[in-house]
Motif scaffolding. Structure first.
Motif, PDB file in Angstrom:
ATOM      1  N   UNK A 253      37.459  24.048 -53.824  1.00 59.98           N
ATOM      2  CA  UNK A 253      36.285  23.353 -54.082  1.00 59.98           C
ATOM      3  C   UNK A 253      36.036  22.063 -54.142  1.00 59.98           C
ATOM      4  N   UNK A 254      37.327  21.277 -54.338  1.00 63.06           N
ATOM      5  CA  UNK A 254      37.332  20.003 -54.430  1.00 63.06           C
ATOM      6  C   UNK A 254      37.139  19.405 -53.232  1.00 63.06           C
ATOM      7  N   UNK A 255      37.536  20.088 -52.127  1.00 62.26           N
ATOM      8  CA  UNK A 255      37.542  19.614 -50.666  1.00 62.26           C
ATOM      9  C   UNK A 255      36.271  19.990 -50.140  1.00 62.26           C
ATOM     10  N   UNK A 256      35.239  20.633 -50.962  1.00 65.56           N
ATOM     11  CA  UNK A 256      34.278  21.020 -50.238  1.00 65.56           C
ATOM     12  C   UNK A 256      33.254  20.031 -49.653  1.00 65.56           C
ATOM     13  N   UNK A 257      33.770  18.781 -49.990  1.00 63.81           N
ATOM     14  CA  UNK A 257      32.692  17.665 -49.631  1.00 63.81           C
ATOM     15  C   UNK A 257      32.966  17.305 -48.156  1.00 63.81           C
ATOM     16  N   UNK A 258      34.284  17.719 -47.578  1.00 65.66           N
ATOM     17  CA  UNK A 258      34.576  17.459 -46.344  1.00 65.66           C
ATOM     18  C   UNK A 258      33.585  18.044 -45.190  1.00 65.66           C
ATOM     19  N   UNK A 259      33.237  19.217 -45.415  1.00 62.78           N
ATOM     20  CA  UNK A 259      32.055  19.731 -44.447  1.00 62.78           C
ATOM     21  C   UNK A 259      30.755  19.064 -44.390  1.00 62.78           C
TER      22      UNK A 259
ATOM     23  N   UNK B  17      25.481  22.568 -47.741  1.00 64.51           N
ATOM     24  CA  UNK B  17      26.444  22.822 -46.944  1.00 64.51           C
ATOM     25  C   UNK B  17      27.660  23.205 -47.794  1.00 64.51           C
ATOM     26  N   UNK B  18      27.527  22.632 -49.072  1.00 70.62           N
ATOM     27  CA  UNK B  18      28.892  22.607 -49.868  1.00 70.62           C
ATOM     28  C   UNK B  18      28.831  24.202 -50.545  1.00 70.62           C
TER      29      UNK B  18
ATOM     30  N   UNK C 266      29.424  17.132 -41.124  1.00 72.02           N
ATOM     31  CA  UNK C 266      28.181  17.464 -40.496  1.00 72.02           C
ATOM     32  C   UNK C 266      27.442  15.945 -40.428  1.00 72.02           C
ATOM     33  N   UNK C 267      27.495  15.096 -41.504  1.00 70.39           N
ATOM     34  CA  UNK C 267      26.645  13.965 -41.540  1.00 70.39           C
ATOM     35  C   UNK C 267      27.122  12.918 -40.380  1.00 70.39           C
ATOM     36  N   UNK C 268      28.335  12.948 -40.435  1.00 74.01           N
ATOM     37  CA  UNK C 268      29.121  12.001 -39.536  1.00 74.01           C
ATOM     38  C   UNK C 268      28.609  12.314 -37.790  1.00 74.01           C
TER      39      UNK C 268
END
Lengths: 504, 176
Positions: free
Chosen positions: B92-98, A220-221, B102-104
């Motif tokens: 790109x550094x904030x790409x981990x939020x998505x 998803x990244x 979804x995981x949570x």
């Protein structure tokens, strides 16, 4: 051998062949679904055999079993979710191949390797059942302990660049497996008053969470619209099989030997074979990055182990695993008692089962190759549809094993931890190994302490050989690590080597 | 299985290092909390290994290896980019939020499934996630996604409940 050939001829009846093909197809579908293991498929189908003749009934169970073990590999290759514990090692190389757009090639290699493993096991069944069974029965606690340690040393080869990171993750996996009731004393550990934890942590949700969720989340990244998934055979054909043959033969031998040992099934066989393949192969350093030999090593062994599990059942009447126990029940329902007497009184039936096992593997080859291209096209489903489908399969798969919502929570927790490990470049595979092998290690360690008075008694002829083999996966990387800097200094090429990142 | 290392920015590298420290510290803290429970299970019984010995050994080893990794990470930190020179976080550094979101969001299943049942939750979840991930959201695409989510939820329910006899949760509120 004559009896084996004449039994093969008997099985060439349209009805029996149709039944065998249908059973293998059902097994493949069941094994490919996360949470539905080959054992579960056999258990569900076993009541149907009560109204059948013994031979068709047993052939149906064998077909589902072989198909189920192979089916687990399909979801491991296509989605990164090992459908069965035996398919964990398949995911190490199968999934990266699939990500490279070589899903068709990976399924093809897995199919042919599974067939070769199964066919080898069928030949061993026909020719060498008794010697293999007596070898397997020579296993006591000391030999089992050595075997588990041997399998655990695979952590060293799965740790990539940092053994310590792999060791930490593997130890955490072994600890997770201690939650619940202790096998030796019946004491409940780390349950903190939770009824669910008293029952322990099931392997299935851990496996699904560890391998599937991190891959889905990391996908998803990236920008979904920028991804074009290729599905191709990669120029793979029969000629591509030649270089894999030595690995397949070695793995088939390991698979049958480990499978014949009661309690050690396709999962341990595949892990041991993969670990040995990494050591002995010239391409061992590329294992874990999507190398066909790594895939072939795991796949050949797990299917060869299915034949191995039948050896102690048919020759000595000892069920070595859950599927063998269900088959024993089917035999007894029909008034038959597997063991030496069965071979004496019903040699035809025993050899027809051996021949049926070979035919089930031929059916697997036909069905696997015919459907490889179609199955690989799953990856062409748009990501916005594929992601929810995989996540729903993860939820239902982790729930299905024990009908427990807590297992879903465990799967999610392990999935998030796995995602963290992936981001920090810690290997995840050792955790799966720890969870699978931890309980067996603890039980055999406890049993061994009961039978020995001094550590030197740990070594019997068989266990000594296994201990020696177990030392190799640890010693070889250490030896190579010591040699590499010297060689680099000698060549004056320090810094020139790219250092292939081999994380699994 | 892991992806081979892509180039990491200085800020990303620092964040990863801090994340690794946090994880290792959390593991060591968890070990400290679990050791008393392991000791309570008794280390030895009549001179033989008791139920607490093996987990205690494992916890000791986890603490030792985790400690070594934490120290090693501190020592190699010197080579990392100084926080003062960190570039501002790029998209790109904030790409981990998505992925984290979804995981949570998966936690909805254990929390809501007992009340709404598998079919309802899986339909709503599949539809919502597909809509979020879809690059296009016109009426045709939305209708297709709704149909897909319905077929997926009902199809999976049929396959597991009817074919494999898995008793899937029926919602106490929805009755489905």
């Amino acid at each position: 051998m004559e009896l084996f050939v004449s039994s093969l001829v008997v099985l060439f009846e349209p009805q029996l062949l149709l039944l065998l093909f249908a059973s293998v197809a059902v097994g493949i579908c069941a094994g490919a679904l996360p949470g539905i293991s080959a054992t579960m498929g056999v258990a569900i189908a076993s009541p149907l055999t009560f109204t059948m003749e013994p031979l068709p009934g047993l052939l149906m169970l064998i077909g589902i079993y072989c198909g189920g073990v192979f089916g687990g590999s399909l979801s491991a290759i296509i989605l990164g979710i090992p459908g069965t514990p035996g398919a964990v090692a398949t995911a190490f190389d199968g999934y990266p191949m699939s990500q490279r757009g070589e899903a068709g090639k990976a399924i093809g290699i897995a199919t042919v390797s599974s067939f070769l493993g199964g066919a080898f096991a069928a030949i061993v069944l026909a020719l060498l059942s008794y010697p293999v069974a007596s070898f397997a029965l020579a296993f006591g606690p000391r030999e089992y302990l050595a075997l588990v340690v041997f399998a655990l040393t695979a952590i060293a080869s799965l740790s990539g660049d940092s053994f310590l990171k792999g060791a930490l993750v593997g130890l955490i996996g072994m600890f997770i497996a201690t939650i619940g009731i202790d096998e030796t004393f019946g004491v409940s550990r780390f349950h903190y008053g939770s009824e669910f934890l008293v029952g322990g942590i099931s392997f299935v949700p851990v496996m699904i969470g560890l391998f599937a969720i991190p891959e889905v989340l990391s996908g998803l990244r990236t920008d979904a619209s920028a991804i074009t998934t290729r599905v191709c055979g990669g120029g793979w054909g029969l000629a591509g099989l030649g270089p894999l043959l030595p690995a397949q033969l070695r793995s088939a031998g390991i698979g049958v030997a480990v499978g014949a040992v009661p309690g050690a099934g396709a999962d341990i066989a595949a892990i041991v074979s993969y670990s040995q393949g990494k050591i002995w192969s010239r391409n061992g350093a590329e294992f874990g990055t999507g190398h066909p030999e790594g895939l072939a090593s795991a796949e050949t062994a797990n299917n060869a182990a299915t034949g191995g599990t039948l050896i102690p059942l048919l020759t000595l009447g000892i069920p070595g695993g859950a599927v063998a126990a269900i088959m024993l029940g089917t035999f007894m329902t029909h008034g038959l008692q597997p063991g030496p007497l069965l071979l004496e009184r019903n040699p035809d039936l025993v050899y027809q089962i051996f021949a049926g096992f070979l035919l089930a593997n031929i059916a697997l080859l036909v069905l696997g190759l015919a459907s490889a291209g179609l199955l690989a096209r799953v990856l062409q489903i748009p990501r916005y549809l594929l992601t929810p489908s995989i996540l729903l399969l993860c939820v239902i798969g982790s729930f299905a094993m024990r009908n427990s919502i807590a297992d879903v929570a465990i799967m999610i927790g392990v999935g998030l931890f796995g995602y963290l490990l992936l981001q920090l470049r810690y290997p995840r595979a050792p955790l799966a190994l720890g969870v699978i092998l931890g309980p067996m290690f603890e039980a055999e360690f406890a049993r061994t302490t009961l039978v020995i008075n001094h550590w030197s008694e740990l070594f019997t002829p068989i266990s000594s050989v296994i201990w020696l083999l177990a030392a190799i996966p640890i010693a070889v990387p250490l030896f190579l690590a010591r040699r590499r800097p010297r060689a680099k200094r000698r060549d004056g090429s320090v810094g020139a080597a790219g250092g292939h990142e081999n994380e699994v | 299985m892991e992806r081979a290392g892509t180039e990491r920015t200085g800020a990303e590298h620092n964040r990863t290092t801090r994340l690794e420290w946090t994880m290792l510290a959390a593991i060591l803290a968890a070990v400290a909390l679990l050791v008393p429970e392991a000791l309570r299970a008794r280390l030895w019984i009549s001179g033989l290994p008791g139920p607490g010995l093996y987990p205690t050994m494992l916890l000791g080893l986890i603490a030792a290896v985790g400690g070594v990794l934490l120290c090693a990470s501190f020592l190699t930190r010197r080579g990392a980019v100084k926080a003062a020179h960190e570039p501002k976080a790029s998209p790109r550094d904030r790409a981990w939020l998505r992925p984290l979101g979804v995981g949570l969001s998966l936690l909805l299943f254990p929390l809501v499934m007992p009340f709404l049942g598998f079919r309802v939750v899986s339909f709503v979840y599949a539809m919502a996630l597909a809509l979020v991930l879809s690059p296009v959201r016109d009426l045709r695409r939305v209708a297709m996604i709704v149909g897909f989510a319905a077929v997926l939820a009902v199809g999976l329910h049929f396959l597991f409940a009817r074919v494999f006899n898995v008793v899937l949760p029926v919602g106490s509120l929805s009755g489905l």
